[in-house]
Design a protein around this motif. Structure first.
Motif, PDB file in Angstrom:
ATOM      1  N   TRP A 266      -4.889  38.789  15.439  1.00  0.00           N
ATOM      2  CA  TRP A 266      -3.558  38.723  16.011  1.00  0.00           C
ATOM      3  C   TRP A 266      -2.447  38.750  14.969  1.00  0.00           C
ATOM      4  O   TRP A 266      -1.295  38.483  15.290  1.00  0.00           O
ATOM      5  CB  TRP A 266      -3.420  37.462  16.861  1.00  0.00           C
ATOM      6  N   ASN A 267      -2.758  39.065  13.721  1.00  0.00           N
ATOM      7  CA  ASN A 267      -1.747  39.021  12.664  1.00  0.00           C
ATOM      8  C   ASN A 267      -0.609  40.001  12.919  1.00  0.00           C
ATOM      9  O   ASN A 267       0.561  39.662  12.743  1.00  0.00           O
ATOM     10  CB  ASN A 267      -2.385  39.307  11.308  1.00  0.00           C
TER      11      ASN A 267
ATOM     12  N   HIS B 207       0.380  41.236  15.785  1.00  0.00           N
ATOM     13  CA  HIS B 207       1.155  40.812  16.945  1.00  0.00           C
ATOM     14  C   HIS B 207       2.038  39.614  16.607  1.00  0.00           C
ATOM     15  O   HIS B 207       3.179  39.539  17.057  1.00  0.00           O
ATOM     16  CB  HIS B 207       0.239  40.476  18.116  1.00  0.00           C
ATOM     17  N   ALA B 208       1.520  38.692  15.803  1.00  0.00           N
ATOM     18  CA  ALA B 208       2.332  37.536  15.405  1.00  0.00           C
ATOM     19  C   ALA B 208       3.530  37.991  14.574  1.00  0.00           C
ATOM     20  O   ALA B 208       4.648  37.518  14.782  1.00  0.00           O
ATOM     21  CB  ALA B 208       1.479  36.540  14.628  1.00  0.00           C
ATOM     22  N   THR B 209       3.312  38.927  13.662  1.00  0.00           N
ATOM     23  CA  THR B 209       4.410  39.455  12.851  1.00  0.00           C
ATOM     24  C   THR B 209       5.428  40.168  13.731  1.00  0.00           C
ATOM     25  O   THR B 209       6.640  40.000  13.560  1.00  0.00           O
ATOM     26  CB  THR B 209       3.862  40.420  11.786  1.00  0.00           C
TER      27      THR B 209
ATOM     28  N   THR C  33       5.985  39.636  16.938  1.00  0.00           N
ATOM     29  CA  THR C  33       6.660  38.640  17.770  1.00  0.00           C
ATOM     30  C   THR C  33       7.717  37.872  16.981  1.00  0.00           C
ATOM     31  O   THR C  33       8.822  37.643  17.481  1.00  0.00           O
ATOM     32  CB  THR C  33       5.633  37.655  18.348  1.00  0.00           C
TER      33      THR C  33
ATOM     34  N   THR D 232       2.303  30.547  11.459  1.00  0.00           N
ATOM     35  CA  THR D 232       3.034  31.148  12.571  1.00  0.00           C
ATOM     36  C   THR D 232       3.849  30.095  13.312  1.00  0.00           C
ATOM     37  O   THR D 232       4.992  30.343  13.698  1.00  0.00           O
ATOM     38  CB  THR D 232       2.063  31.846  13.536  1.00  0.00           C
ATOM     39  N   THR D 233       3.279  28.911  13.489  1.00  0.00           N
ATOM     40  CA  THR D 233       3.997  27.839  14.167  1.00  0.00           C
ATOM     41  C   THR D 233       5.216  27.404  13.363  1.00  0.00           C
ATOM     42  O   THR D 233       6.287  27.165  13.923  1.00  0.00           O
ATOM     43  CB  THR D 233       3.061  26.640  14.399  1.00  0.00           C
TER      44      THR D 233
ATOM     45  N   SER E 293      -2.998  28.060  13.809  1.00  0.00           N
ATOM     46  CA  SER E 293      -1.963  28.984  13.329  1.00  0.00           C
ATOM     47  C   SER E 293      -0.792  28.195  12.759  1.00  0.00           C
ATOM     48  O   SER E 293       0.293  28.159  13.337  1.00  0.00           O
ATOM     49  CB  SER E 293      -1.509  29.884  14.472  1.00  0.00           C
TER      50      SER E 293
ATOM     51  N   ILE F  23       1.493  33.728  24.402  1.00  0.00           N
ATOM     52  CA  ILE F  23       1.236  32.909  23.218  1.00  0.00           C
ATOM     53  C   ILE F  23      -0.102  32.189  23.314  1.00  0.00           C
ATOM     54  O   ILE F  23      -0.735  31.902  22.300  1.00  0.00           O
ATOM     55  CB  ILE F  23       2.385  31.915  22.979  1.00  0.00           C
TER      56      ILE F  23
ATOM     57  N   TRP G  71      -2.779  34.488  21.431  1.00  0.00           N
ATOM     58  CA  TRP G  71      -2.772  34.799  20.007  1.00  0.00           C
ATOM     59  C   TRP G  71      -2.424  33.639  19.091  1.00  0.00           C
ATOM     60  O   TRP G  71      -2.529  33.752  17.882  1.00  0.00           O
ATOM     61  CB  TRP G  71      -1.847  35.972  19.716  1.00  0.00           C
ATOM     62  N   LEU G  72      -2.041  32.500  19.590  1.00  0.00           N
ATOM     63  CA  LEU G  72      -1.707  31.356  18.741  1.00  0.00           C
ATOM     64  C   LEU G  72      -2.754  30.266  18.919  1.00  0.00           C
ATOM     65  O   LEU G  72      -2.954  29.779  20.027  1.00  0.00           O
ATOM     66  CB  LEU G  72      -0.329  30.801  19.091  1.00  0.00           C
TER      67      LEU G  72
END
Length: 127
Positions: free
Chosen positions: A20-21, A23-25, A27, A91-92, A88, A69, A72-73
Protein backbone atom coordinates in the motif's frame (compact mmCIF):
# COMPACT_ATOMS: atom_id res chain seq x y z
CA UNK A 1 -0.50 -5.16 -23.39
CA UNK A 2 2.19 -3.52 -21.28
CA UNK A 3 2.42 -4.59 -17.64
CA UNK A 4 2.25 -1.76 -15.13
CA UNK A 5 3.70 -1.47 -11.65
CA UNK A 6 0.49 -0.05 -10.17
CA UNK A 7 -3.17 -0.21 -11.08
CA UNK A 8 -6.03 1.93 -9.83
CA UNK A 9 -9.04 -0.17 -8.86
CA UNK A 10 -12.05 1.60 -7.31
CA UNK A 11 -9.86 4.50 -6.27
CA UNK A 12 -7.22 2.32 -4.60
CA UNK A 13 -3.72 1.98 -6.01
CA UNK A 14 -2.50 -1.60 -6.01
CA UNK A 15 1.04 -2.60 -6.94
CA UNK A 16 2.46 -5.90 -8.10
CA UNK A 17 3.26 -7.08 -4.58
CA UNK A 18 -0.04 -5.87 -3.08
CA UNK A 19 1.63 -3.27 -0.90
CA UNK A 20 0.00 0.00 0.00
CA UNK A 21 3.00 2.36 -0.16
CA UNK A 22 1.97 3.98 -3.46
CA UNK A 23 -1.61 4.45 -2.26
CA UNK A 24 -0.48 5.93 1.06
CA UNK A 25 1.78 8.38 -0.77
CA UNK A 26 -1.06 9.26 -3.16
CA UNK A 27 -3.49 9.76 -0.28
CA UNK A 28 -1.11 11.95 1.70
CA UNK A 29 -0.44 14.08 -1.37
CA UNK A 30 -4.15 14.45 -2.02
CA UNK A 31 -4.84 15.39 1.59
CA UNK A 32 -2.04 17.95 1.56
CA UNK A 33 -3.41 19.46 -1.65
CA UNK A 34 -6.90 19.82 -0.12
CA UNK A 35 -5.50 21.42 3.03
CA UNK A 36 -3.38 23.87 1.03
CA UNK A 37 -6.45 24.83 -1.02
CA UNK A 38 -8.33 25.30 2.24
CA UNK A 39 -5.53 27.57 3.49
CA UNK A 40 -5.93 29.69 0.35
CA UNK A 41 -9.60 30.20 1.14
CA UNK A 42 -8.75 31.36 4.65
CA UNK A 43 -7.78 34.95 5.18
CA UNK A 44 -7.80 37.11 8.26
CA UNK A 45 -9.87 39.85 6.67
CA UNK A 46 -11.93 38.22 3.88
CA UNK A 47 -11.86 34.53 4.73
CA UNK A 48 -14.65 32.21 5.77
CA UNK A 49 -15.51 31.64 9.41
CA UNK A 50 -14.06 29.03 11.76
CA UNK A 51 -17.22 26.93 11.75
CA UNK A 52 -17.45 26.81 7.95
CA UNK A 53 -13.76 26.04 7.59
CA UNK A 54 -13.94 23.16 10.05
CA UNK A 55 -17.05 21.86 8.34
CA UNK A 56 -15.39 22.09 4.93
CA UNK A 57 -12.40 20.13 6.24
CA UNK A 58 -14.47 17.41 7.90
CA UNK A 59 -16.91 17.03 4.99
CA UNK A 60 -14.55 17.30 2.02
CA UNK A 61 -10.89 16.78 2.93
CA UNK A 62 -11.15 14.03 5.56
CA UNK A 63 -13.33 11.65 3.53
CA UNK A 64 -11.03 12.10 0.53
CA UNK A 65 -7.95 11.36 2.65
CA UNK A 66 -9.40 8.51 4.67
CA UNK A 67 -11.17 6.66 1.84
CA UNK A 68 -10.71 2.90 2.47
CA UNK A 69 -8.25 3.57 5.29
CA UNK A 70 -9.23 0.31 6.96
CA UNK A 71 -7.65 -1.55 4.03
CA UNK A 72 -4.29 0.15 3.68
CA UNK A 73 -3.43 1.47 7.16
CA UNK A 74 -2.27 -0.94 9.81
CA UNK A 75 -3.25 0.30 13.28
CA UNK A 76 -0.38 1.15 15.59
CA UNK A 77 0.16 -1.62 18.09
CA UNK A 78 2.37 -1.27 21.11
CA UNK A 79 3.38 -4.54 22.67
CA UNK A 80 3.71 -5.16 26.38
CA UNK A 81 6.88 -3.09 26.46
CA UNK A 82 7.45 0.34 24.95
CA UNK A 83 10.42 -0.87 22.89
CA UNK A 84 8.76 -2.06 19.68
CA UNK A 85 5.75 -0.61 17.87
CA UNK A 86 4.06 -2.19 14.85
CA UNK A 87 1.83 -0.76 12.19
CA UNK A 88 1.80 2.20 9.82
CA UNK A 89 3.60 4.58 12.16
CA UNK A 90 5.07 6.86 9.48
CA UNK A 91 1.81 7.21 7.57
CA UNK A 92 -0.11 7.94 10.77
CA UNK A 93 2.38 10.65 11.74
CA UNK A 94 2.04 12.24 8.31
CA UNK A 95 -1.78 12.19 8.55
CA UNK A 96 -1.49 13.89 11.94
CA UNK A 97 0.80 16.54 10.42
CA UNK A 98 -1.79 17.30 7.76
CA UNK A 99 -4.50 17.67 10.40
CA UNK A 100 -2.20 19.88 12.49
CA UNK A 101 -1.58 22.11 9.46
CA UNK A 102 -5.34 22.42 9.01
CA UNK A 103 -5.96 23.21 12.68
CA UNK A 104 -3.26 25.88 12.68
CA UNK A 105 -4.69 27.41 9.51
CA UNK A 106 -8.21 27.44 10.94
CA UNK A 107 -7.26 29.09 14.21
CA UNK A 108 -4.48 31.32 12.80
CA UNK A 109 -2.20 30.45 15.71
CA UNK A 110 1.56 30.17 15.88
CA UNK A 111 3.23 27.08 14.47
CA UNK A 112 4.70 26.28 17.88
CA UNK A 113 1.29 25.85 19.53
CA UNK A 114 0.72 22.35 20.91
CA UNK A 115 -1.25 20.03 18.67
CA UNK A 116 -3.63 18.96 21.44
CA UNK A 117 -4.49 22.57 22.19
CA UNK A 118 -5.13 23.50 18.57
CA UNK A 119 -7.27 20.41 17.96
CA UNK A 120 -9.29 21.17 21.10
CA UNK A 121 -9.96 24.73 19.98
CA UNK A 122 -11.02 23.64 16.49
CA UNK A 123 -13.02 20.68 17.88
CA UNK A 124 -11.30 18.24 15.52
CA UNK A 125 -11.11 14.59 16.47
CA UNK A 126 -7.47 13.48 16.89
CA UNK A 127 -6.34 10.94 14.31
Amino acid sequence: IKPMNTHCFLGILLDEELRWNKHATYTLGKGTAYVLQLCCVLSSSKGISLILTRQLYTVVALPKMLYTINLWLKPIYTGDSDEINWGSIGTTKQLCRIQRLTAIAITSTFKTTATDTVEAHTKLIPL
